[in-house]
Design an enzyme around this catalytic site. Structure first.
Site, PDB file in Angstrom:
ATOM      1  N   ASP A   1      -0.256  -8.603  -1.619  1.00 19.54           N
ATOM      2  CA  ASP A   1      -0.140  -8.867  -3.044  1.00 19.54           C
ATOM      3  C   ASP A   1       1.066  -8.111  -3.609  1.00 19.54           C
ATOM      4  OD1 ASP A   1      -0.880  -9.633  -5.692  1.00 19.54           O
ATOM      5  OD2 ASP A   1      -2.032  -7.791  -5.938  1.00 19.54           O
TER       6      ASP A   1
ATOM      7  N   ASP B   1       1.579  -7.351  -7.501  1.00 16.11           N
ATOM      8  CA  ASP B   1       1.261  -6.512  -8.657  1.00 16.11           C
ATOM      9  C   ASP B   1       0.217  -5.455  -8.318  1.00 16.11           C
ATOM     10  OD1 ASP B   1       3.020  -8.098 -10.100  1.00 16.11           O
ATOM     11  OD2 ASP B   1       1.449  -9.453 -10.782  1.00 16.11           O
TER      12      ASP B   1
END
Length: 178
Positions: free
Chosen positions: A7, A9
């Site tokens: 991922d 963020d």
């Protein structure tokens, strides 16, 4: 060789710190990072403010890099098949900004290994490193929870607190993180 989905963020990009910095600049109010612990993401701000900040042009382009992520992701790419997977569709401006951010800070990741989606339920990999339960709970591989203020109460996943722990988990040697 494993396939690893990572991922952006709050994993590769320090979204929480950037949100705090922008909030302080725009609203002249300092939010103690500790006040974010154990509460849903964005809930520490007045209603609608976090969404307004996240939707502003330039927000995703200017997020600081998470300490150690560049070195460890590069080392992982040398031994594994690495994909950056980001649920970017909620904030349409983020698509071009996230791509430009990745090209600047992670130039060794090919465009073929970048996946912007609405839901990560489609992701098939051996491992997923993410900060959200909603992305890990349906994942069929091995989930790794990257520590963020909003996920501190979660105990059902193997937790990695920083990129040094990611490097240790995957036994990536000769990596110096800052």
């Amino acid at each position: 060789m494993a396939r690893i989905a990572i991922d952006m963020d709050n994993v590769m990009a320090d979204l929480t710190q950037h949100l705090l910095n922008v909030y302080e600049k725009e609203y002249s109010e300092v939010v103690d990072p500790e006040s974010l612990n154990n509460i849903p993401e964005g809930s520490a701000f007045p209603e609608g403010v976090a969404l307004k900040i996240l939707s502003a042009p330039g927000f995703f382009r200017n997020i600081p890099v998470m300490a150690g992520s560049q070195e460890v992701v590069k080392a992982l790419c040398e031994k594994h098949e690495v994909f950056v997977v980001s649920a970017a569709m909620e904030f349409p401006l983020s698509l071009a900004e996230k791509l430009a951010w990745l090209n600047e800070h992670f130039p060794f990741i090919s465009w073929r290994n970048i996946v912007f989606c609405g839901s990560k339920t489609i992701v098939e990999a051996d491992y997923m490193i993410d900060d959200h339960d909603k992305n890990l709970s349906s994942f069929k591989g091995t989930p790794l929870l990257f520590t963020a203020p909003h996920n501190l109460p979660l105990t059902e996943y193997k937790r990695v607190n920083n990129w040094e722990e990611v490097a240790e988990y995957f036994a990536v040697s000769n990596v110096e993180t800052v």
